[in-house]
Every structure is written in C-alpha cells, then in structure tokens.
Design a protein around this motif. Structure first.
Motif, PDB file in Angstrom:
ATOM      1  N   CYS A  93     -18.223 -29.564 -19.248  1.00 47.62           N
ATOM      2  CA  CYS A  93     -19.125 -29.794 -20.368  1.00 47.62           C
ATOM      3  C   CYS A  93     -18.318 -29.948 -21.650  1.00 47.62           C
ATOM      4  O   CYS A  93     -17.127 -29.684 -21.678  1.00 47.62           O
ATOM      5  CB  CYS A  93     -20.151 -28.668 -20.481  1.00 47.62           C
ATOM      6  N   GLY A  94     -18.946 -30.370 -22.702  1.00 49.24           N
ATOM      7  CA  GLY A  94     -18.263 -30.748 -23.929  1.00 49.24           C
ATOM      8  C   GLY A  94     -17.847 -29.625 -24.843  1.00 49.24           C
ATOM      9  O   GLY A  94     -17.280 -29.883 -25.891  1.00 49.24           O
ATOM     10  N   ASN A  95     -18.086 -28.362 -24.488  1.00 47.26           N
ATOM     11  CA  ASN A  95     -17.755 -27.295 -25.422  1.00 47.26           C
ATOM     12  C   ASN A  95     -16.439 -26.594 -25.100  1.00 47.26           C
ATOM     13  O   ASN A  95     -16.143 -25.570 -25.678  1.00 47.26           O
ATOM     14  CB  ASN A  95     -18.894 -26.272 -25.489  1.00 47.26           C
ATOM     15  N   GLY A  96     -15.644 -27.103 -24.207  1.00 46.63           N
ATOM     16  CA  GLY A  96     -14.384 -26.475 -23.838  1.00 46.63           C
ATOM     17  C   GLY A  96     -13.268 -26.808 -24.806  1.00 46.63           C
ATOM     18  O   GLY A  96     -13.357 -27.743 -25.604  1.00 46.63           O
ATOM     19  N   SER A  97     -12.229 -26.022 -24.731  1.00 46.17           N
ATOM     20  CA  SER A  97     -11.032 -26.266 -25.540  1.00 46.17           C
ATOM     21  C   SER A  97      -9.859 -25.546 -24.884  1.00 46.17           C
ATOM     22  O   SER A  97     -10.030 -24.782 -23.945  1.00 46.17           O
ATOM     23  CB  SER A  97     -11.238 -25.770 -26.970  1.00 46.17           C
ATOM     24  N   PHE A 128      -7.286 -27.351 -29.259  1.00 41.19           N
ATOM     25  CA  PHE A 128      -7.811 -28.707 -29.145  1.00 41.19           C
ATOM     26  C   PHE A 128      -9.134 -28.669 -28.397  1.00 41.19           C
ATOM     27  O   PHE A 128      -9.247 -28.019 -27.366  1.00 41.19           O
ATOM     28  CB  PHE A 128      -6.828 -29.604 -28.378  1.00 41.19           C
ATOM     29  N   SER A 129     -10.106 -29.377 -28.903  1.00 45.94           N
ATOM     30  CA  SER A 129     -11.403 -29.464 -28.228  1.00 45.94           C
ATOM     31  C   SER A 129     -11.377 -30.602 -27.219  1.00 45.94           C
ATOM     32  O   SER A 129     -10.505 -31.480 -27.261  1.00 45.94           O
ATOM     33  CB  SER A 129     -12.512 -29.705 -29.249  1.00 45.94           C
ATOM     34  N   LEU A 130     -12.347 -30.592 -26.334  1.00 38.88           N
ATOM     35  CA  LEU A 130     -12.446 -31.662 -25.346  1.00 38.88           C
ATOM     36  C   LEU A 130     -12.734 -33.004 -26.006  1.00 38.88           C
ATOM     37  O   LEU A 130     -12.464 -34.047 -25.431  1.00 38.88           O
ATOM     38  CB  LEU A 130     -13.528 -31.338 -24.310  1.00 38.88           C
ATOM     39  N   GLY A 131     -13.243 -32.982 -27.211  1.00 34.67           N
ATOM     40  CA  GLY A 131     -13.544 -34.217 -27.927  1.00 34.67           C
ATOM     41  C   GLY A 131     -12.352 -34.804 -28.669  1.00 34.67           C
ATOM     42  O   GLY A 131     -12.489 -35.824 -29.351  1.00 34.67           O
ATOM     43  N   SER A 132     -11.185 -34.215 -28.530  1.00 36.18           N
ATOM     44  CA  SER A 132     -10.000 -34.700 -29.246  1.00 36.18           C
ATOM     45  C   SER A 132      -9.664 -36.127 -28.827  1.00 36.18           C
ATOM     46  O   SER A 132      -9.698 -36.476 -27.649  1.00 36.18           O
ATOM     47  CB  SER A 132      -8.799 -33.795 -28.954  1.00 36.18           C
ATOM     48  N   SER A 133      -9.300 -36.942 -29.813  1.00 34.17           N
ATOM     49  CA  SER A 133      -8.903 -38.328 -29.530  1.00 34.17           C
ATOM     50  C   SER A 133      -7.405 -38.446 -29.239  1.00 34.17           C
ATOM     51  O   SER A 133      -6.921 -39.530 -28.919  1.00 34.17           O
ATOM     52  CB  SER A 133      -9.277 -39.226 -30.710  1.00 34.17           C
TER      53      SER A 133
END
Length: 158
Positions: free
Chosen positions: A58-62, A84-89
């Motif tokens: 899911c998207g809330n991991g880091s 770093f979050s999972l949303g990192s580019s």
C-alpha cells in the motif's frame, strides 16, 4: 529500482544508493553540487515502515537509511538518517547486501526496531553491545537461507 522494490526486497543492513537521474555538476558550482548530492547519495537500510496491507503493498510505507555520522574524537554527535516514502520519484539501487554470518543489532524488538549496528559475527556484536549498551537489543544473524532466497529470486546482485 523504485522505492517499492527497496521496501519489498532490500534486506535490513544493505547499502542503498539513490539518484534523481541528473548529471553531477562541476565542483566549482558548490551550491548546485550540494543540491545534487542531496538527491544522489547512499546509506545503510536501517528500518522499514509499514507498506503492507492485507498482503498487498500500500502507499503509506517508507524506509529509512543511515547516511552519515558527525562527531569528533570517537564520539558521534549527530546521526543523519533519510526516510523515503513509497511515492518518492528518486531511483534506488542495492549496492551491497549484508554478508552471510553478519549479525544485525536492533535497538529493540518488534515492528519499530531500528538497526543500530551491523557486526561481522555474534562475538563482535556482543563486544559492540558491551561498549554501547542497548538493554533491549535484539541480535539477528544473516543466514545462508536469506542469501539463497535472494539468489533464487534474482536479487543476488543489484
């Protein structure tokens, strides 16, 4: 690799590099170089935070990397960690995995444990603990089974 891949496949204790894909500026451009280094560096994976919900990512991991220590005379005054979050580019790569037989020293048991040291063996971990004192420390050996699983899944070399 993406942040998702690091969270899923990098073992705690691995050296992970990250980059933004831009070329390194010349040394004479100190401000641009400092900005570039912020998005292009490496550190040791010390913690994974969440990221799983009912068996799916899911998207809330880091995850957190230990980048550097600052101090003098053998005394560490500041530890520099990057999360770093999972949303990192940013793009990531596993540079080095912990060797079989190494012992991970965690500050405490449970989901919120953080790697505080990676020792060559159990005796070295014990010596380190006697000097640094983590009363709730947990020791975890890197096993051949872990390395074999990485090799079978194609993760032996990043």
């Amino acid at each position: 690799m993406s942040a998702h891949t690091i969270l899923e496949h990098a073992p705690i204790g691995a050296i992970v590099a990250w980059c933004d894909g831009t070329p390194r500026p010349p040394e004479r451009h100190s401000k641009k170089l400092a900005d570039w280094k912020n998005n292009n560096s490496r550190g040791r994976l010390i913690r994974k935070h969440g990221g799983r919900d009912a068996g799916t990512l899911c998207g809330n991991g880091s995850f957190t990397l230990h980048e550097a220590d600052f101090g003098a005379g053998g005394v560490i005054a500041i530890r520099f960690h990057r999360t770093f979050s999972l949303g990192s580019s940013l793009r990531f790569a596993i540079i080095e995995r912990p060797a079989v037989g190494c012992v991970r020293v965690f500050d405490r048991p449970g989901d919120h444990a953080e790697l505080v040291h990676l020792a060559q063996d159990r005796a070295a971990a014990g010596r380190w603990l006697s000097e640094h004192g983590y009363p709730n420390a947990v020791l975890e050996e890197v096993t051949a089974d872990e390395a074999a699983a990485d090799a079978v899944e194609g993760r032996a070399v990043a």
